[in-house]
Each structure stands twice: as C-alpha cells, then as structure tokens.
Design a protein around this motif. Structure first.
Motif, mmCIF file in Angstrom:
data_model
loop_
_atom_site.group_PDB
_atom_site.id
_atom_site.type_symbol
_atom_site.label_atom_id
_atom_site.label_comp_id
_atom_site.label_asym_id
_atom_site.label_seq_id
_atom_site.Cartn_x
_atom_site.Cartn_y
_atom_site.Cartn_z
ATOM 1 N N UNK A 235 0.808 -1.221 0.000
ATOM 2 C CA UNK A 235 0.000 0.000 0.000
ATOM 3 C C UNK A 235 0.838 1.266 0.000
ATOM 4 N N UNK A 236 2.062 1.165 0.496
ATOM 5 C CA UNK A 236 2.933 2.328 0.593
ATOM 6 C C UNK A 236 4.369 1.863 0.745
ATOM 7 N N UNK A 237 5.315 2.719 0.408
ATOM 8 C CA UNK A 237 6.727 2.436 0.642
ATOM 9 C C UNK A 237 7.267 3.202 1.836
ATOM 10 N N UNK A 238 6.420 3.990 2.465
ATOM 11 C CA UNK A 238 6.769 4.781 3.647
ATOM 12 C C UNK A 238 6.561 3.910 4.882
ATOM 13 N N UNK A 239 7.640 3.573 5.574
ATOM 14 C CA UNK A 239 7.536 2.680 6.730
ATOM 15 C C UNK A 239 6.669 3.277 7.825
ATOM 16 N N UNK A 240 6.756 4.603 8.026
ATOM 17 C CA UNK A 240 5.928 5.239 9.040
ATOM 18 C C UNK A 240 4.452 5.151 8.703
ATOM 19 N N UNK A 241 4.125 5.395 7.448
ATOM 20 C CA UNK A 241 2.730 5.269 7.023
ATOM 21 C C UNK A 241 2.246 3.830 7.154
ATOM 22 N N UNK A 242 3.107 2.885 6.801
ATOM 23 C CA UNK A 242 2.729 1.474 6.892
ATOM 24 C C UNK A 242 2.421 1.080 8.336
ATOM 25 N N UNK A 243 3.200 1.575 9.294
ATOM 26 C CA UNK A 243 2.939 1.255 10.703
ATOM 27 C C UNK A 243 1.601 1.802 11.157
ATOM 28 N N UNK A 244 1.147 2.878 10.543
ATOM 29 C CA UNK A 244 -0.147 3.457 10.902
ATOM 30 C C UNK A 244 -1.288 2.727 10.222
ATOM 31 N N UNK A 245 -1.108 2.398 8.938
ATOM 32 C CA UNK A 245 -2.161 1.747 8.157
ATOM 33 C C UNK A 245 -2.324 0.278 8.506
#
Length: 446
Positions: A235-245
C-alpha cells in the motif's frame, strides 16, 4: 512528496470524543457490530469534577466551613493505563474449507482461509465485518481474538477427494492473510501448500507478509509445474505510514525483499496496490509499481478503498485520530468515488470506483504498467495435473492428530448442524453464501 508526520495527538482538530491510538493496533476501539442488541458507553456520573471515581476524591474535613468556597480536593490518578489488548488464538474444527463465489469482478471462484481475523490490523480491511458472525467486534476483536481452523488440511483433503470434484485455482488469503504472525506457530498455510503440491492443485496466494518466503521450497516446486502465482499487497513504501495503516504487517522493504526472493526462485509474482486511499497513499501508486518491477514482479493490479458495514465507522475514527487535518477531505473524496456514498457494493464498480477521480486512477495505472512492462502476459495455471488425494477420509472435522501451539485456547466456534437440506437455484446459492458467511469463509464481504 514530503514525508508526513503522523504523530498527531488524539483528538487534535478532530471530534472531542476521538479515541486514542493504540500502539501496534490498527483499530482504535471495539465498535458495536450490527447484530449486537445492546451497547455500553462510558460516562461521567458526576461524582467528581475531574471525572474520577468517588474513591479518588478526598473526604471533606470535619472543620470545613459552609461559608467557605466549596472545593473538592482530588487525589492524583495513580492508576496505570489499561493494558494493551493481547492477541489470543482459539482453535476451531472446520466443517469445510472451500468457499465458492460467483462474483463477476473477482478473478477466482474458490477460496480457502485457514484463519478468522487477522493480526496485521489493517484498518481498511473489508473482511472485518465477518467477525460479527462470531459475536465479536470488527474493531480490535478482529485483530486480537483470532481463530485458527486447526483441521484445515484434513478438511480440505476430504473435499478434494470427493467424487466429482473438478479443480480450479484456489485462492488462499481472500479474506484474512494466510501469513499473518500466528502462522509462524500454527503453520496451517504451509500444510495447505504441502497438500497442493501432493495433489498438483493450482492456487494463488495473496499476502502482505514477508513470511511467504519461508515456504520457498514448496512454492518453487509448485511453480515448476505452473501451479502457483503469489500476489504481494503493498500500500505504501513509507515505513511510518505502513505502521499506521497496517501495524503488524511486514515493512514495505521486507515485502519487496520477499518479491525478489520469490522471483529468484522462479515463482511468478504480482503486486497489488490495494487499497488506494485518497490523500493517504494515492500519490504512491507509480513508485510502488516501479519498485515492485525492479524486484521482479510481472503482474500488477489495484483497488480503491472499500468501507462495508462497520468499517465505515472504524475508518472514520482512525482518520480522526491519525489524520485529523484531512479526515473530512478524505471522506468526501471517497464519496466522489462511490456515487455520493461511503460504500458501493455493486459488482463492476465496487473495486475501482466511478467518476472522474476513478478515471484518473485508471489512466495513471495504465500508463505506469505500460511503461514498466507489467501485465504483458498472464500465466495460465495448469488444472490438468490434479491428482486426487490418496486415502482421503470420508468425513472432515477431526483434530486428533493436530498439535496446537503452546498457549492456544480450547476449541470453540460456530456450531454446525449435522445436516442441511440441499436447495438449488438462486435460493440455494443464497443459502450457501449465508452459511459461508457464518463460517467466516465469505471471500469478499459487502
């Protein structure tokens, strides 16, 4: 696009009642499911101005003057915050494993899900409402109160061995992820792959966990016979965003690493940019496709956010906690994609939406896949190699030879009657879908 700071305090710019985020969990609360007859709400009963219980309020001294200003001294609240919900796994005895569908917008008609609920905790998961059939909340319960179908391999073996069974590619992971963290101990998915290899049965896998690379030996053997395709959801390559999603799914780089490992072993791999969420991850589509192609992916697809049943409330609460600055903007764009509604359950439009914004996503995806050389050909899985399992039992449902992981709870789940009347036509199909939903095996739920 600049990196986004996701450390907004709960309720900042959001409704005052916005719950606080829980570390390592996607949902922020346990929402009331649609079959629940009662509801419990925590309220202040007025015993103290601070909202603390009466036993946290100092008693008024005997020499207190009636004419003095009334001040009720409050003791500091030294209680610890409630512990974070822990993951529990219950073993159940599955009556059947194959779940069939006739949906025109799904590329498979048979699915298997070895688990109910998913510890990945993806807040957007369309399968969350299936937990309501167990009497659990689609919120935190969905990611903490999990059910493992302990006899999954034996039950599927019995179904594949029935007279008249005709093979078609089985999808593993249509509802809940077959490689979620509890698979490390339960190993049900690996057992299913061993059965697929034994019977030469074609299958597809959908996951967002790098644990799939653990089974490279089986997947490579299946791939040699054109029996498997693995789809990695990113869904994303941003690790911070992935931890939220999706807090307990594999990090984006680990998923790309798994794509590379699978490709190097000769396993055909596709990538799913799913779901695309307006103003959250929609700008990442081309970047995800580019990195996936570099890792070896040959196929790609995407879907837009779906909000069936209780997921609407869960997702709105999540937005108000993590993205209060854009919550309403996101929801309005979702409505633009869904003909003015938060969810569109109609075949043909539910996966990718309608309107000008849906058309824009289609064009972006088409341009990106064409430039990268994705989807130039489709692998046809071989259904002619199927071998009926030897010694398949006449009935399924025994777990006597299955050793549960240490700490697993005793078997419980949905009780099934000994027999059901068989009905044909539309009525029979509807009954079968209801029974599959009650068993937590409905692959796509609206």
């Amino acid at each position: 696009m600049a990196r986004t700071d996701h450390s907004f305090p709960a309720g900042s710019g959001s409704p005052a009642a916005a719950p606080a985020a829980l570390r390592g969990r996607g949902a922020v609360t346990n929402v009331r499911h649609r079959f629940q007859r009662d509801d419990r709400v925590q309220v202040d009963d007025g015993w103290s101005a601070s909202g603390l219980p009466a036993d946290f309020v100092d008693s008024v001294p005997d020499n207190f003057s009636d004419t003095a200003p009334r001040v009720i001294p409050i003791l500091p609240d030294t209680r610890h915050a409630p512990p974070a919900p822990k993951t529990t796994v219950t073993a159940e005895e599955a009556r059947k494993m194959l779940s069939r569908n006739d949906s025109p917008d799904i590329p498979f008609d048979v699915a298997v899900n070895p688990y109910r609920g998913c510890e990945h905790g993806c807040v957007y998961c369309y399968a969350r409402p299936t937990h309501s059939y167990l009497g659990y909340s689609p919120g935190l319960d969905f990611e903490t109160r999990l059910v493992a179908k302990a006899n999954a391999v034996q039950a599927l073996r019995a179904e594949l061995g029935r007279p008249g069974y005709k093979p078609s590619p089985i999808n593993i992971g249509s509802a809940t992820d077959p490689y979620q963290p509890i698979e490390r101990e339960w190993r049900l998915t690996r057992g299913l792959l061993e059965l697929m290899l034994e019977t030469r049965h074609p299958l597809t896998i959908v996951t967002k966990n790098g644990l799939v690379a653990r089974d490279l030996d089986l997947l490579a053997a299946l791939a040699e016979q054109k029996l498997v395709v693995v789809y990695m959801s990113i869904t994303t390559l941003d690790a911070g965003m992935a931890r939220t999603l999706e807090p307990r799914a594999a990090a984006p780089w680990r998923r790309l690493e798994a794509v590379r490992s699978l490709t190097d072993a000769g396993v055909p791999v596709g990538v799913l940019v799913a779901p695309v969420i307006p103003f959250i991850n929609d700008e990442s589509m081309e970047h995800i496709l580019q990195e996936s192609k570099a890792a070896g992916a040959h196929y790609a697809s995407y879907t837009v956010l779906r909000l069936p049943w209780e997921v609407k409330t869960l997702f709105e609460d999540w937005l108000n906690v993590h993205f209060p600055d854009r919550a309403q903007r996101v929801l309005h764009r979702v409505e633009d994609l869904r003909n003015g509604r938060r969810n569109d359950p109609n075949f043909g439009t539910r996966m990718r939406g309608t309107g000008v914004w849906a058309d824009l996503l289609r064009q972006r995806f088409a341009v990106a896949t064409r430039k990268l050389g994705l989807n130039r050909h489709r692998l046809a899985l071989d259904c002619d190699r199927f071998l009926r399992p030897a010694g398949a039992p006449g009935t399924a449902g025994t777990v006597s030879d299955f050793l549960s992981p240490v700490g697993a709870q005793a078997s419980s789940g949905v009780p099934f009657p000994a027999a059901r009347p068989v009905a044909g036509g539309a009525r029979g199909r509807g009954m079968r879908q209801l029974h599959a939903a009650a068993a937590g095996q409905l692959s796509l739920f609206d």
